[in-house]
Design a protein around this motif. Structure first.
Motif, short mmCIF file in Angstrom:
data_model
loop_
_atom_site.label_atom_id
_atom_site.label_comp_id
_atom_site.label_asym_id
_atom_site.label_seq_id
_atom_site.Cartn_x
_atom_site.Cartn_y
_atom_site.Cartn_z
N PHE A 1 -6.58 -50.93 92.89
CA PHE A 1 -7.74 -51.26 92.20
C PHE A 1 -8.68 -50.13 91.65
CE2 PHE A 1 -6.82 -54.26 96.12
CZ PHE A 1 -6.84 -55.33 95.41
N ARG A 2 -7.55 -49.48 91.10
CA ARG A 2 -8.69 -47.97 91.34
C ARG A 2 -9.43 -48.84 89.49
NH1 ARG A 2 -5.34 -44.32 90.78
NH2 ARG A 2 -6.40 -44.05 92.73
N GLU A 3 -9.25 -49.04 88.47
CA GLU A 3 -9.79 -49.23 87.31
C GLU A 3 -11.58 -50.27 87.64
OE1 GLU A 3 -8.85 -47.63 84.98
OE2 GLU A 3 -7.49 -46.80 85.88
N LYS A 4 -10.79 -51.36 88.99
CA LYS A 4 -11.75 -52.19 88.89
C LYS A 4 -12.67 -51.41 89.39
CE LYS A 4 -9.34 -56.92 88.44
NZ LYS A 4 -8.19 -57.46 89.76
N MET A 5 -12.44 -51.05 90.47
CA MET A 5 -13.66 -49.64 91.31
C MET A 5 -14.50 -49.08 90.16
SD MET A 5 -11.35 -48.99 94.70
CE MET A 5 -12.24 -48.07 95.59
N LYS A 6 -14.04 -47.99 89.83
CA LYS A 6 -14.47 -48.06 88.70
C LYS A 6 -15.61 -48.51 87.64
CE LYS A 6 -11.14 -44.00 87.87
NZ LYS A 6 -10.57 -43.04 86.47
N ALA A 7 -14.43 -49.50 87.65
CA ALA A 7 -15.59 -50.11 86.48
C ALA A 7 -16.97 -51.45 87.10
CB ALA A 7 -14.91 -51.71 86.34
N ALA A 8 -16.95 -50.81 89.19
CA ALA A 8 -18.04 -51.71 88.94
C ALA A 8 -18.76 -50.83 89.89
CB ALA A 8 -16.95 -52.68 90.70
N GLY A 9 -18.26 -49.35 89.59
CA GLY A 9 -19.43 -48.26 89.67
C GLY A 9 -18.55 -47.46 91.10
N ILE A 10 -17.99 -48.35 91.75
CA ILE A 10 -17.49 -47.39 93.35
C ILE A 10 -16.64 -46.07 93.48
CG2 ILE A 10 -15.82 -48.14 95.50
CD1 ILE A 10 -16.56 -51.24 94.33
N PRO A 11 -17.61 -45.50 94.13
CA PRO A 11 -16.52 -43.21 94.30
C PRO A 11 -14.97 -44.12 94.10
CG PRO A 11 -17.87 -44.03 95.81
CD PRO A 11 -18.97 -45.26 94.71
N VAL A 12 -14.23 -42.73 93.44
CA VAL A 12 -12.99 -43.19 94.01
C VAL A 12 -12.30 -41.97 94.17
CG1 VAL A 12 -12.05 -45.63 92.69
CG2 VAL A 12 -12.41 -43.45 91.22
N GLU A 13 -11.32 -41.59 95.26
CA GLU A 13 -11.37 -40.05 95.64
C GLU A 13 -10.56 -39.72 94.20
OE1 GLU A 13 -9.06 -41.34 99.40
OE2 GLU A 13 -10.60 -40.51 100.22
N LYS A 14 -9.43 -40.48 94.12
CA LYS A 14 -8.58 -39.85 92.67
C LYS A 14 -8.80 -40.06 91.40
CE LYS A 14 -4.64 -39.03 94.15
NZ LYS A 14 -2.94 -39.33 94.56
N GLU A 15 -8.39 -39.61 90.55
CA GLU A 15 -9.28 -40.25 88.85
C GLU A 15 -8.43 -40.89 88.49
OE1 GLU A 15 -12.21 -40.80 87.99
OE2 GLU A 15 -13.57 -40.28 89.43
#
Lengths: 139, 330
Positions: free
Chosen positions: B316-330
């Motif tokens: 879900f990395r892309e969706k998380m980024k789009a929603a502004g949720i911080p991710v551990e790995k870019e």
């Protein structure tokens, strides 16, 4: 089976206990004892009365009840000072182990001891009484 | 009701033996065939029941403890009530099997005025149970004199100690008196305490009545009705050497005694009496409490696929980024 080793050891112990009577008798000659009635006095009385069964009470009764009779005799003689016994067939006897019982059964080893050893019974008669001298000078 | 049924069953068994021996003269059946069959059922049934129990997995530690667990070095562990190793378990099992330690803790609850509930120690069941089991064991050992030709000195010693009061002839055994008293106590307890009466089943009453019957028939035979003991040993030795003989003139009471014992042996593997083997298999007693020392893994665990956070983020990395949720790995 889980913990099979331990359970099998336990079961082996159980099996050993449950079958103890079977293997503990291997190699022993098991024979029913026959108490001997072959004494001069008994033969004399048998001839006198003209029958085989001459003890104070019938044989079947004596086999099962002699210990009780002896106990009653002891109480009667020592605690009540009554020394006369009238048997079921009307004969009179003096209540005395040494002078009445052992007078006829003078063969303690072939009479008393045979069954008592077989049953592993150790009566305490001879704690107080003097054991009769065996024929042939044995004590 | 279940008590009456059990009592009637034992009476019926006694009558069966009397009718079979006295009425039909089946001394061979009651003296040889039934005892052998009963012993075979007992041994095979006992082994089968234990093996069946042994196949039940006990993956985790479930001891019931009542003492301080092994902890920091300056906290004193209760090594018997909360064992962490084999030695403690052995001590615990020994005390359980020989002295019924868990029954020693038996409590009795009482509703007092208030209403207030009060608990007090109740040792009667423990005492009667202990008396019953130990006298039963001593009586069993004493009976070996009928089954072993050269009676071991230890058996003779037990017998002499048991009869040392020298009352009557044949000598009165202390265990005979204690045994009957204990069985009677255990039986009356089931009638007297309402809660115990409520949960008592035919399976509880029947063994008690049966054992009481065995005790009574034995006492009757030894002290009152009398049998020719040499004949009895003749029969029992025949059984023990697989050379069966049925002597003439044994009293019916002997066959009643033998038949009741045969029934007890045959009934044993199917009854609650199997606690004699089961006590060794009780996981609440025979396990050490080492759950915090050793990791116990369920033996039939299959590999479970675990969806880790890393995998989740990958999904879900892309969706998380789009929603502004911080991710551990870019």
């Amino acid at each position: 089976m889980y913990n099979g080793g331990k359970i099998i050891i336990g079961l082996a112990i159980f099996l050993g206990i449950a079958t103890l009577p079977f293997f503990s008798n291997i190699g022993t000659a098991v024979k029913r004892p026959e108490p001997s009635l072959d004494t001069p006095v008994i033969k004399e009385v048998q001839a006198q009365l003209g029958r085989k069964d001459v003890c104070v009470e019938p044989k079947a009764f004596m086999q099962a009840n002699h210990m009780r009779l002896l106990n009653e005799w002891r109480d009667s003689a020592l605690r009540q000072n009554k020394r006369l016994y009238i048997s079921s067939d009307g004969r009179k006897f003096t209540i005395s182990l040494q002078n009445t019982c052992m007078h006829c059964h003078s063969n303690k080893k072939e009479f008393c001891d045979r069954c008592h050893n077989y049953m592993a019974v150790k009566p305490y008669c001879w704690d107080c009484h003097i054991a009769p001298k065996e024929r042939g000078g044995q004590s | 009701m279940s008590a009456f049924v059990s009592f009637a069953a034992v009476v019926a068994l006694v009558l069966l033996a009397i009718l079979g021996v006295k009425g039909a003269g089946l001394t061979g059946l009651f003296g040889v065939a039934i005892p052998y069959a009963a012993l075979a059922i007992f041994i095979v049934g006992f082994l089968a029941r234990i093996v069946k129990w042994g196949r039940v997995p006990v993956p985790f530690r479930i001891p019931t403890t009542c003492g301080q667990q092994k902890s920091l070095p300056w906290i004193k562990q209760n090594k018997i009530e909360n064992p962490s190793g084999t030695l403690g378990v052995l001590a615990r099992m020994f005390l359980e099997v020989f002295f019924f330690r868990s029954l020693f803790r038996n409590l009795k609850g009482e509703l007092r005025e208030g209403p207030k509930i009060a608990y007090g120690s109740d040792k009667w069941l423990w005492m009667a149970g202990l008396a019953f089991h130990w006298t039963f064991l001593i009586i069993l050992i004493r009976h070996l004199r009928f089954f072993i030709f050269n009676v071991p000195p230890a058996v003779g010693l037990v017998e002499r100690l048991d009869s040392f009061l020298q009352i009557g002839a044949p000598l009165l055994y202390i265990t005979d008196v204690v045994f009957l008293a204990a069985v009677l106590f255990l039986l009356i307890r089931r009638f007297y305490i309402p809660q115990v009466k409520y949960i008592s089943l035919a399976a509880d009453y029947f063994p008690l009545f049966l054992i009481l019957g065995i005790g009574c028939s034995g006492v009757l035979m030894r002290y009152f009705l009398k049998v020719n003991v040499v004949g009895v040993k003749n029969l029992t030795m025949g059984l023990a050497t697989f050379n069966p003989v049925v002597p003439q003139g044994l009293g019916t009471i002997f066959y009643v005694h033998l038949f009741l014992i045969s029934v007890l042996f045959a009934y044993f593997p199917f009854s609650k009496l199997m606690h004699s083997g089961g006590v060794f298999l009780s996981p609440t007693r025979n396990l050490s409490n080492n759950s915090r020392i050793v990791r116990h893994i369920n033996p039939w665990n299959y590999p479970v696929h675990v969806h880790t956070y890393e995998e989740y983020e990958n999904d879900f990395r892309e969706k998380m980024k789009a929603a502004g949720i911080p991710v551990e790995k870019e």
